[in-house]
Each structure stands twice: as structure tokens, then as C-alpha cells.
Design a protein around this motif. Structure first.
Motif, PDB file in Angstrom:
ATOM      1  N   LEU A 104       0.795  -1.233   0.000  1.00 41.45           N
ATOM      2  CA  LEU A 104       0.000   0.000   0.000  1.00 41.45           C
ATOM      3  C   LEU A 104       0.825   1.278   0.000  1.00 41.45           C
ATOM      4  O   LEU A 104       0.270   2.370  -0.136  1.00 41.45           O
ATOM      5  CB  LEU A 104      -0.964   0.039   1.197  1.00 41.45           C
ATOM      6  CG  LEU A 104      -1.844  -1.181   1.429  1.00 41.45           C
ATOM      7  CD1 LEU A 104      -2.801  -0.907   2.584  1.00 41.45           C
ATOM      8  CD2 LEU A 104      -2.607  -1.576   0.187  1.00 41.45           C
ATOM      9  N   LEU A 105       2.160   1.187   0.135  1.00 43.77           N
ATOM     10  CA  LEU A 105       2.989   2.382   0.238  1.00 43.77           C
ATOM     11  C   LEU A 105       3.683   2.698  -1.075  1.00 43.77           C
ATOM     12  O   LEU A 105       3.953   1.809  -1.881  1.00 43.77           O
ATOM     13  CB  LEU A 105       4.049   2.215   1.331  1.00 43.77           C
ATOM     14  CG  LEU A 105       3.555   1.927   2.742  1.00 43.77           C
ATOM     15  CD1 LEU A 105       4.732   1.865   3.699  1.00 43.77           C
ATOM     16  CD2 LEU A 105       2.545   2.957   3.192  1.00 43.77           C
ATOM     17  N   VAL A 144     -11.962   8.006  -3.352  1.00 43.95           N
ATOM     18  CA  VAL A 144     -12.593   6.695  -3.324  1.00 43.95           C
ATOM     19  C   VAL A 144     -11.704   5.760  -4.128  1.00 43.95           C
ATOM     20  O   VAL A 144     -11.232   6.099  -5.212  1.00 43.95           O
ATOM     21  CB  VAL A 144     -14.024   6.735  -3.903  1.00 43.95           C
ATOM     22  CG1 VAL A 144     -14.043   7.275  -5.328  1.00 43.95           C
ATOM     23  CG2 VAL A 144     -14.676   5.365  -3.822  1.00 43.95           C
ATOM     24  N   GLY A 145     -11.418   4.580  -3.571  1.00 45.25           N
ATOM     25  CA  GLY A 145     -10.460   3.720  -4.257  1.00 45.25           C
ATOM     26  C   GLY A 145     -10.484   2.293  -3.757  1.00 45.25           C
ATOM     27  O   GLY A 145     -11.291   1.912  -2.913  1.00 45.25           O
ATOM     28  N   ALA A 146      -9.567   1.509  -4.310  1.00 43.60           N
ATOM     29  CA  ALA A 146      -9.452   0.098  -3.957  1.00 43.60           C
ATOM     30  C   ALA A 146      -7.993  -0.319  -4.035  1.00 43.60           C
ATOM     31  O   ALA A 146      -7.198   0.243  -4.810  1.00 43.60           O
ATOM     32  CB  ALA A 146     -10.291  -0.757  -4.900  1.00 43.60           C
ATOM     33  N   ASN A 147      -7.617  -1.312  -3.206  1.00 47.65           N
ATOM     34  CA  ASN A 147      -6.272  -1.870  -3.195  1.00 47.65           C
ATOM     35  C   ASN A 147      -6.352  -3.384  -3.294  1.00 47.65           C
ATOM     36  O   ASN A 147      -7.200  -4.010  -2.672  1.00 47.65           O
ATOM     37  CB  ASN A 147      -5.529  -1.526  -1.898  1.00 47.65           C
ATOM     38  CG  ASN A 147      -5.644  -0.073  -1.510  1.00 47.65           C
ATOM     39  OD1 ASN A 147      -6.244   0.247  -0.501  1.00 47.65           O
ATOM     40  ND2 ASN A 147      -5.087   0.788  -2.323  1.00 47.65           N
ATOM     41  N   GLY A 160      12.171  10.519  -1.204  1.00 47.89           N
ATOM     42  CA  GLY A 160      11.888   9.802   0.018  1.00 47.89           C
ATOM     43  C   GLY A 160      10.552  10.126   0.638  1.00 47.89           C
ATOM     44  O   GLY A 160      10.232   9.646   1.736  1.00 47.89           O
ATOM     45  N   ASN A 161       9.714  10.946  -0.019  1.00 51.11           N
ATOM     46  CA  ASN A 161       8.391  11.258   0.505  1.00 51.11           C
ATOM     47  C   ASN A 161       7.486  10.036   0.366  1.00 51.11           C
ATOM     48  O   ASN A 161       7.378   9.453  -0.709  1.00 51.11           O
ATOM     49  CB  ASN A 161       7.781  12.450  -0.231  1.00 51.11           C
ATOM     50  CG  ASN A 161       8.597  13.712  -0.036  1.00 51.11           C
ATOM     51  OD1 ASN A 161       8.933  14.076   1.084  1.00 51.11           O
ATOM     52  ND2 ASN A 161       8.941  14.374  -1.126  1.00 51.11           N
ATOM     53  N   VAL A 162       6.807   9.666   1.453  1.00 54.18           N
ATOM     54  CA  VAL A 162       6.023   8.440   1.513  1.00 54.18           C
ATOM     55  C   VAL A 162       4.541   8.757   1.341  1.00 54.18           C
ATOM     56  O   VAL A 162       4.029   9.718   1.931  1.00 54.18           O
ATOM     57  CB  VAL A 162       6.246   7.708   2.846  1.00 54.18           C
ATOM     58  CG1 VAL A 162       5.543   6.363   2.842  1.00 54.18           C
ATOM     59  CG2 VAL A 162       7.737   7.526   3.097  1.00 54.18           C
ATOM     60  N   SER A 163       3.850   7.936   0.547  1.00 58.69           N
ATOM     61  CA  SER A 163       2.413   8.068   0.347  1.00 58.69           C
ATOM     62  C   SER A 163       1.735   6.759   0.708  1.00 58.69           C
ATOM     63  O   SER A 163       2.267   5.682   0.462  1.00 58.69           O
ATOM     64  CB  SER A 163       2.077   8.429  -1.106  1.00 58.69           C
ATOM     65  OG  SER A 163       2.666   9.657  -1.478  1.00 58.69           O
ATOM     66  N   LEU A 164       0.546   6.867   1.289  1.00 58.61           N
ATOM     67  CA  LEU A 164      -0.304   5.726   1.588  1.00 58.61           C
ATOM     68  C   LEU A 164      -1.617   5.929   0.849  1.00 58.61           C
ATOM     69  O   LEU A 164      -2.324   6.899   1.104  1.00 58.61           O
ATOM     70  CB  LEU A 164      -0.539   5.603   3.093  1.00 58.61           C
ATOM     71  CG  LEU A 164      -1.559   4.564   3.568  1.00 58.61           C
ATOM     72  CD1 LEU A 164      -1.180   3.173   3.082  1.00 58.61           C
ATOM     73  CD2 LEU A 164      -1.677   4.585   5.085  1.00 58.61           C
ATOM     74  N   ARG A 165      -1.893   5.034  -0.100  1.00 57.43           N
ATOM     75  CA  ARG A 165      -3.092   5.159  -0.939  1.00 57.43           C
ATOM     76  C   ARG A 165      -3.148   6.520  -1.620  1.00 57.43           C
ATOM     77  O   ARG A 165      -4.186   7.161  -1.715  1.00 57.43           O
ATOM     78  CB  ARG A 165      -4.350   4.929  -0.120  1.00 57.43           C
ATOM     79  CG  ARG A 165      -4.530   3.497   0.337  1.00 57.43           C
ATOM     80  CD  ARG A 165      -5.668   3.383   1.296  1.00 57.43           C
ATOM     81  NE  ARG A 165      -5.982   1.982   1.576  1.00 57.43           N
ATOM     82  CZ  ARG A 165      -6.755   1.586   2.588  1.00 57.43           C
ATOM     83  NH1 ARG A 165      -7.279   2.483   3.410  1.00 57.43           N
ATOM     84  NH2 ARG A 165      -7.009   0.313   2.769  1.00 57.43           N
ATOM     85  N   GLY A 166      -1.986   6.987  -2.081  1.00 56.29           N
ATOM     86  CA  GLY A 166      -1.919   8.230  -2.831  1.00 56.29           C
ATOM     87  C   GLY A 166      -1.838   9.489  -2.002  1.00 56.29           C
ATOM     88  O   GLY A 166      -1.716  10.581  -2.553  1.00 56.29           O
ATOM     89  N   GLY A 207      -2.726  12.133  11.172  1.00 58.39           N
ATOM     90  CA  GLY A 207      -2.499  11.341   9.971  1.00 58.39           C
ATOM     91  C   GLY A 207      -3.809  10.975   9.311  1.00 58.39           C
ATOM     92  O   GLY A 207      -4.396   9.943   9.602  1.00 58.39           O
ATOM     93  N   THR A 208      -4.303  11.830   8.407  1.00 56.65           N
ATOM     94  CA  THR A 208      -5.607  11.585   7.790  1.00 56.65           C
ATOM     95  C   THR A 208      -5.610  10.340   6.929  1.00 56.65           C
ATOM     96  O   THR A 208      -6.655   9.721   6.725  1.00 56.65           O
ATOM     97  CB  THR A 208      -6.031  12.793   6.942  1.00 56.65           C
ATOM     98  OG1 THR A 208      -5.001  13.104   6.000  1.00 56.65           O
ATOM     99  CG2 THR A 208      -6.291  14.003   7.826  1.00 56.65           C
ATOM    100  N   ALA A 209      -4.447   9.931   6.411  1.00 57.79           N
ATOM    101  CA  ALA A 209      -4.399   8.730   5.569  1.00 57.79           C
ATOM    102  C   ALA A 209      -4.032   7.486   6.361  1.00 57.79           C
ATOM    103  O   ALA A 209      -4.318   6.372   5.918  1.00 57.79           O
ATOM    104  CB  ALA A 209      -3.395   8.926   4.428  1.00 57.79           C
ATOM    105  N   GLY A 210      -3.401   7.639   7.529  1.00 57.05           N
ATOM    106  CA  GLY A 210      -3.008   6.470   8.316  1.00 57.05           C
ATOM    107  C   GLY A 210      -1.658   6.657   8.965  1.00 57.05           C
ATOM    108  O   GLY A 210      -1.086   7.759   8.971  1.00 57.05           O
ATOM    109  N   ILE A 211      -1.123   5.562   9.505  1.00 59.72           N
ATOM    110  CA  ILE A 211       0.124   5.586  10.268  1.00 59.72           C
ATOM    111  C   ILE A 211       1.067   4.515   9.725  1.00 59.72           C
ATOM    112  O   ILE A 211       0.640   3.406   9.394  1.00 59.72           O
ATOM    113  CB  ILE A 211      -0.147   5.331  11.764  1.00 59.72           C
ATOM    114  CG1 ILE A 211      -1.018   6.449  12.344  1.00 59.72           C
ATOM    115  CG2 ILE A 211       1.151   5.205  12.548  1.00 59.72           C
ATOM    116  CD1 ILE A 211      -1.490   6.175  13.751  1.00 59.72           C
TER     117      ILE A 211
END
Length: 823
Positions: free
Chosen positions: A167-168, A653-656, A174-180, A229-233
């Protein structure tokens, strides 16, 4: 604050009225003992070397641990949890012997001086002791990537490890994204660090991959976690090993881009454990090619064009060190502490040709820049844990942490053009960030199906930014300070929080985690000179609920549904008003008056395991209000500014889909694809703007184990352009492969790695467009690299990993644009 005091009173009331029940099992997770002895021949009394000694569970007969006796017949089994076990001793030609042993809080060590085996003509079956975690584990609120089980991580850094995690995505910086989304919180051993405040990418490069045990991708944080962290941790857990005796490791990586050295030491004796590691890295100077184009339009419709093209040479040097120790006073009281030091220096020199085109003239001149940055910091934490002998699972913990970070930058400019483009200047900023955190947590089980958690936390942040801009007028010999761009900014942010979270096993297969978190934030800012810009104490209160429901089907499948509300406070980078000149006519600065983001997040997930294949599928939706984004705005016909603002609302809105499978027992393939539909609306400079996009990303990893202790690994990753309300930031992709071989009875290893063998350079393009502004930039950097790695372990190798991490987790600030429950 009244609401906070009410919540704390409720939590303490629950703790004081909790009922107890008798059992010393609560100590099992913290105190371990050892089983020692000697195996001899009953008739001759001679030692029996290479006999198999195992301990098994009395409940189900499962093998817990085992060893082979030494040449003198002695054996030692370390890190055994307290409890009753069946000891089994066997050797070819002898009758197997079994007896019950018990390790208690008062007597955690069992010593059997002589275990006599009788001869037997029957051949005994071999007892095999084996066990290894899966590389990917699914839990109710997270996906765990066991990086230490992935041999491909040798020789890299934390950013390389995160690129392989589900998911990452990690870009070139080096900037990290979770689900975009980059609105995530990165933790180290459950604790946030100010090292990620100014440049998360640089911080990740300081952590060697070989020191990472696993990575937890927490998509549905419960109320016991900070609301940030609106997208997660993302929780990076480092290896903390406490052997009986002494052990260590040395690892060296040399390559055409990065060079790294790592050394680690581990020691343990009785109830005391100590570990230390240090690493350093250096990147060879590399030259980037820069292209910049900017067009602005004034009220009369006249166009002004600025173009800048040139090269920039840069290099980096960093270090990272950690010292940790713990002591168990007895089975119910333990103390641990850790000290972490870090540093990072970078330098870059640029030479560019600038061309300014106006309706009346075209001006061309050279621009020289010299940029350097020094980043250093420390963290010290102290943790105390108390368990209750009469109730398993009941725990009280208290933690304290102090975290300091210093970030100093110097930016020199020289452009010897005719006025008004003449500029010789120094642009400096000295930043100091200090945090003090106190946290108390309490866990109380009610029976075997219900558990209640509560706690209180305070974070006190003091930030100081000393910025100065000085110029040397044409023909002058000395620099002159520019008053309106020189000042000291003081920013204080205090966070007080309390939470109640419950975990309920409704049935053997249906589980529920539900809770609420209250957070109070107070902040104020002031300037040494520009006192008219001071703002008095401001505050906001937030209630952050969370619910997770998980249902198992059979032994290998489960479905979960979750909802949580999260907050994203602006970081130091977002609020710092320091002005930095990126190129001619372009300055960047923070916005001290930013409001926090608030998001509501929904997720539905399914995972299963079918014939050696693990499948994880999830769909999600979130809505974010008061979105913080970087915006580019015209300041004058000659200058534009890049800053941060609360621009509006965003929906995703999305899917993984993530799949891991094993082929032919030697080939493991893991890969995933992420789809996200991005929708945003807002107001920038008084204009209504919107943007929508379908974003696809994915990664794949392949590992093949060959004869002769060889492992071949390949990986690839691709991420689309990052959308904003004004345009997009660069996309990113990477491909690499490597091979590794263990040597010297698995004490040593050698390896080789190749990154982008078919592409010498990569280009990164971004674009911004608004009513009176169009801007495009592109830079290309060397990317093809080759490297070799060597590692060696020394000392005893019969130790077992032991996890000890601080309770403190300050996941409460927005990242840069550029341990949970399970059933």
C-alpha cells in the motif's frame, strides 16, 4: 479543557473500580527465564553431545523452542516465557525422556544437572524445530511487513524498505504516500520523531535497512493512537535484540551512488539487556539538470516570461546512532530507556542561465547558488511498566520523552546582472524544535472476551525559527541586513489528549474495537520584531471516534469494516514564515495561521489464504475538510510566492489489491495495485478551482532461493503524478535487482545490487496553472547505480529478538507535501 478533565476522570474511575483475578500469567510477556542442564548416558555417565532438547506446550503439545547439546552434553534454552512445559530429550540409540518443568516469577530459571538417557535399539524419529513468520501478515487494523524476513533489504535504507511494503509508495525524494496521500504519520518503534519534521526523505535515508525488523501499515488506527495522519500511520520497528552473552554485526555497502557502514552490538545478562547500533552514509556528488519556465500576466494582459536552465551538483553525508537498555526488577516491574542521535548534512552548488522576457525587453544573465543544510537531533525516552500478578493482561505504564531537532540552512546567491536583476545575497535560517511528552496508559481485561484501554497524554512543543536575509549592494564591500526579511519566529503548540478504547470478542470469530479520543490543541505565535503579526493563544477541541469490526470465516479468511475520524495539524514546514529563494522571482514561505485538516475515513477489507497464496483486497472512501496544500500565487509582476493554505475539500474513493504467492517452493512473488479517484474543490486567490483524476499505482517484488545459499531479488514500483488544485507534482518509478549469498556458516554475507540498469537519468516534471500564472519545472538526476554489500555477525548467535518500545507516539503533525489489536 472541561471535556478533557471529564474524560480523564472517567478513565481513572474505570481503573480504580476494575476487578482482579488470580494468576501470575501477566508477567509472561515481559519476564523470561532459561532452561539449562546436561544430558548423559545412564550407564556410563558420559556426556551425550548433539542430543535434541525441546520444550513443548502442555496444552496442545506444540513445540516452543529447542536446541542441540554441546560437546560436553550441556544445553541452554533462553528467553522462555513463564509457565509449565514438557521437556523432551532424545538421541539416536536412546529412549526418549520426558518430564514436566515450571518457570515461575520467583524461580524463572530451571537447571537440571544430569538428564540420564537409557540405551535403546530402536531408532528415534528426529525432532525438527523450525519456525518463521510470513513476510506479510494481516491483522485487524494493519498490515505487517516483516522486513527482516526479506533478504532483498540488505544494504539499503528505510526508504528502500518502505517501497517493498504493501500500500505504500516512496518517491525520489523519500516522501512516503499511503493510498496516494502523503498525509501520514511515520513512527519509529511506536514513537514519532522530530527528525521527520523538515525532510522525511532525508530522515529515512539515515536509517539502515538492516536495522528494521518490520513495518506496520496502519490503515484503521483505533482511539488509543494519536488522531494525527488523515491517511493512516506507518510504524517502523527496529531490531532490538537482547541475547544472553554478547553478539554484534558489521555491514558495509559501497556503490556508485551511496556508501554505507553499519555496526551493531547486543549484550544481555540475567534481567538486564543492552543494545547499540550506529550507521553512516555518504552519497557521491551528482549533477542534476534543471529546467524552469514561468509565465505571469498582469491586469493589462501583458505577459512576463522567466526561464532558467542549468546544472546543480549535490552530495550528502549522514549518521544515525541508538543506545537502549532495560532492566526487569522482577516479573511485574520493568524499566527501559533509549537514546537516539542523528545528523544529516547536504551541500549543493548551482549554475544557471536566466532569461527574463517582458513586453519591452529580453534580459539574460548567469545565476550562481550555494546551498548547505545541517540537521542534527536527539531523542531520549524512559518507560516504566507495571503488571499485576493476580490478573493476566492488566498493565499500567508511564512514559516520558524529550525530542530536540536543530535545522540550519544557508543559501547564497550571486547574479552579477544589471539592475534590477543584480543580486548578491545570503539567505539563512536557524531552526530549533523541542518537544516534551508525558503519557500514561492503562489496560484492564474483563474476562477473556473484553478488554478496556484508557490513557492520558500531553505534548509540549517549542519551536524557534531565526531567519536572516542580507544583501551586498552593487559596488559595496559589506553585506547589509534587510530588516523586513530578518526576524525570529516563536511558535508554541501544546496538545492534551485522553482516550477510552474497548476490544470485545463477541464470538470466537467476530471481534470489535471501538473507542473515542479527545484532543485539545493550544497554539500561539510571536515575532521578535514584527510584533504586529503576533497572534494570541488559539485553541480547538476535537472528538475522534473509531470503530473496527472483524469477522473470520474458517481458518484463513476474514472481512473487516472500519470508520475513524482523524486530524492533521500543520507541521513546522507548513507554518515557518522563513522566506527562501528557489530561483529568480520565486520565493517560498510558510503560513503560521493554518487550520488543521479533519477527515472521515471508511474502509471495507477482505483477506484470505488459498493454496500458498495470500490475498488482501480493500475498498475505501474518505472526505477531508480544510485541506492543506502548497499554492503558488503572484506577488508582483516580477515575483511569485509558494506557500501553504487551507484550500478546500477533497474526496478519495479507491481500492487496493495485494497478492503474495510462492511457486515451486523457491520463488516468492508479491505485488499490488492501487486505484484512487481524486476529487477536490476549493478557493485559491478568490477563484473557485477544482480537479479530478484517476490515479493508478503498483509495485511488485520477486525473490528466488537457489542452491548454494544464493538468493536473487527483483522489485519494481510506479506511482502516478500527484494531483493538486493547481496542477500536478512529478510521477515516480523505479526498478532494481540484486543477489546475495551467505558464507562462513551463515555468519557472513556478500551481495550485489543494481538500480535502473537501463536508464542513466530520470526526469521529474511538475506543472501549475491558475488564472494569471503558468509554471512548469523539470529536473533530471543520475539514477543508474551499482553496489556491493558485505556483512558479518560475531559473538553468540543463539539470541532471540525481544521487542521493547516506548508507549509514546506523537503522531500529530502533517507531513510534507513534497502495536495494535488482533483477534
Amino acid at each position: 479543557m472541561k471535556n478533557l478533565l471529564l474524560l480523564i476522570t472517567m478513565a481513572l474511575s474505570l481503573q480504580l473500580n476494575a476487578q482482579q483475578r488470580g494468576d501470575y500469567g501477566a508477567a509472561n510477556s515481559q519476564i523470561t527465564g532459561k532452561v539449562t542442564g546436561t544430558v548423559v548416558d545412564e550407564a556410563t555417565k558420559e556426556a551425550i553431545p548433539y542430543a535434541t532438547v525441546v520444550i513443548k506446550s502442555l496444552k496442545n503439545g506444540e513445540t516452543i523452542n529447542g536446541v542441540i547439546t554441546e560437546a560436553d552434553g550441556s544445553f541452554k534454552i533462553l528467553n522462555v516465557k513463564l509457565g509449565q512445559y514438557q521437556l523432551q530429550v532424545s538421541f539416536v540409540g536412546y529412549t526418549s525422556l520426558q518430564q514436566t518443568i515450571e518457570l515461575t516469577p520467583k524461580s524463572p530459571d530451571v537447571n537440571i544437572e544430569n538428564i540420564a538417557l537409557k540405551t535403546d535399539t530402536d531408532v528415534l524419529d528426529e525432532v525438527v524445530v523450525a519456525g518463521q513468520r510470513e513476510v506479510i501478515e494481516n491483522k485487524i487494523d494493519r498490515i505487517v511487513y516483516n522486513a527482516e524476513q526479506d533478504v532483498a533489504n540488505t544494504g539499503g535504507d528505510a526508504s528502500d524498505v518502505l517501497r517493498r511494503a504493501p500500500l505504500l509508495s516512496v518517491d525520489q525524494d523519500g516522501n512516503v504516500s499511503l493510498r496516494g496521500s502523503q498525509n501520514i504519520q511515520i513512527l519509529i518503534n511506536g514513537k514519532p520523531s522530530s527528525m521527520f519534521g523538515s525532510s522525511p526523505g532525508d530522515a529515512l535515508k539515515m536509517i539502515p535497512a538492516d536495522q528494521i525488523k518490520n513495518v506496520e501499515v496502519i490503515t484503521s488506527p483505533s482511539a488509543k493512537y494519536d488522531g494525527e495522519g488523515t491517511a493512516g500511520i506507518i510504524n517502523i520497528i527496529t531490531k532490538k535484540q537482547t541475547p544472553q552473552g554478547f553478539a554484534g554485526n558489521v555491514d558495509v555497502t559501497a556503490g556508485t551512488r551511496i556508501n554505507r557502514g553499519v555496526v551493531g552490538l547486543n549484550a544481555g545478562a540475567g534481567r538486564f539487556g543492552f543494545n547499540a547500533n550506529a550507521s553512516t552514509f555518504y552519497s557521491w556528488p551528482q549533477t542534476a539538470i534543471n529546467e524552469f519556465y514561468q509565465r505571469t500576466t498582469n491586469a493589462q494582459g501583458e505577459e512576463f516570461i522567466r526561464e532558467q536552465n542549468g546544472e546543480n551538483e549535490s552530495n550528502r553525508l549522514g549518521y544515525f546512532g541508538n543506545i537502549g537498555a532495560f532492566y526487569d526488577f522482577n516479573a511485574f516491574h520493568s524499566l527501559s530507556t533509549a537514546l537516539r542521535l542523528r545528523g544529516f548534512n547536504s551541500n549543493s552548488d548551482g549554475t544557471n542561465i536566466v532569461e527574463n522576457t517582458s513586453p519591452s525587453e529580453v534580459i539574460t544573465f548567469d545565476r550562481y547558488t550555494d546551498n548547505s543544510s545541517q540537521n542534527a537531533g536527539y531523542e531520549w525516552s524512559l518507560d516504566y511498566i507495571m503488571k499485576f500478578p493476580d490478573q493476566p493482561g492488566r498493565e499500567l505504564s508511564a512514559s516520558y520523552k524529550i525530542d530536540g531537532n536543530i535545522n540550519n540552512t544557508q543559501f547564497e546567491i550571486e547574479q552579477l546582472a544589471a539592475a534590477p536583476n543584480y543580486e548578491v545575497a545570503n539567505n539563512n535560517n536557524d531552526g530549533n524544535n523541542r518537544e516534551n511528552t508525558i503519557q500514561i496508559d492503562y489496560v484492564h481485561p474483563f474476562g477473556e472476551t473484553f478488554k478496556l484501554e484508557s490513557g492520558f497524554k500531553s505534548i509540549l512543543r517549542d519551536i524557534e525559527s531565526d531567519f536572516e536575509y542580507e544583501t551586498k549592494p552593487e559596488g559595496a564591500n559589506e553585506f547589509v541586513i534587510v530588516d523586513n526579511r530578518t526576524d525570529i519566529f516563536y511558535y508554541d503548540q501544546d496538545v492534551y489528549a485522553g482516550y477510552i478504547s474497548s476490544q470485545y470478542n463477541i464470538t470466537k470469530k467476530l471481534g470489535l474495537i471501538a473507542g473515542v479520543r479527545y484532543e485539545y490543541t493550544g497554539l500561539n505565535g510571536s515575532f521578535r520584531d514584527a510584533t504586529e503579526q503576533n497572534f494570541d493563544r488559539q485553541s480547538y477541541e476535537n472528538w475522534l471516534p473509531s470503530v473496527i469490526v472483524s469477522q473470520k470465516f474458517g481458518k484463513v479468511s476474514s472481512v473487516k469494516a472500519s470508520y475513524n475520524r482523524r486530524i492533521q495539524r500543520p507541521s513546522l514546514r507548513n507554518v515557518n514564515p522563513y522566506e527562501q529563494i528557489g530561483n529568480i522571482g520565486n520565493v517560498s514561505f510558510g503560513n503560521p495561521t493554518l487550520n488543521p485538516e479533519l477527515s472521515d475515513n471508511f474502509e471495507l477489507g477482505y483477506n484470505t489464504f488459498v493454496k500458498g497464496t495470500s490475498i488482501n483486497l480493500s475498498v475505501f472512501y474518505n472526505q477531508i475538510n480544510q485541506v492543506i496544500q502548497s499554492v503558488v500565487i503572484p506577488i508582483s509582476t516580477d515575483t511569485v510566492g509558494t506557500t501553504f493554505d487551507n484550500v478546500g475539500q477533497q474526496e478519495n474513493v479507491g481500492a487496493n489489491l495485494f497478492i503474495s504467492t510462492q511457486l515451486f517452493k523457491i520463488w516468492t512473488i508479491r505485488g499490488g495495485i492501487n486505484a484512487n479517484y481524486f476529487m477536490a474543490d476549493g478557493v485559491i486567490e478568490g477563484n473557485n478551482v477544482s480537479n479530478t483524476a484517476l490515479l493508478l499505482s503498483g509495485n511488485i517484488n520477486s525473490s528466488i532461493k537457489l542452491k548454494g545459499d544464493w538468493v536473487i531479488d527483483m522489485f519494481g514500483f510506479a506511482r502516478p503524478r500527484q494531483q493538486t488544485l493547481q496542477g500536478f507534482n512529478p510521477s515516480f518509478s523505479i526498478f532494481g535487482l540484486g543477489a546475495k549469498k551467505t558464507i562462513w556458516d551463515e555468519r557472513g554475507s556478500i551481495g550485489v545490487s543494481i538500480i535502473e540498469p537501463f536508464m542513466e537519468r530520470k526526469s521529474f516534471e511538475s506543472e501549475i496553472e491558475s488564472e494569471n500564472l503558468y509554471q512548469r519545472s523539470n529536473f533530471a538526476i543520475p539514477f543508474r547505480s551499482f553496489g556491493i554489500t558485505f556483512g558479518y555477525k560475531f559473538g553468540k548467535l543463539d539470541y532471540k529478538a525481544r521487542q521493547r518500545r516506548s508507549k509514546i507516539s506523537n503522531e500529530d503533525q502533517k507531513g510534507g507535501d513534497d502495536a495494535g489489536q488482533s483477534f
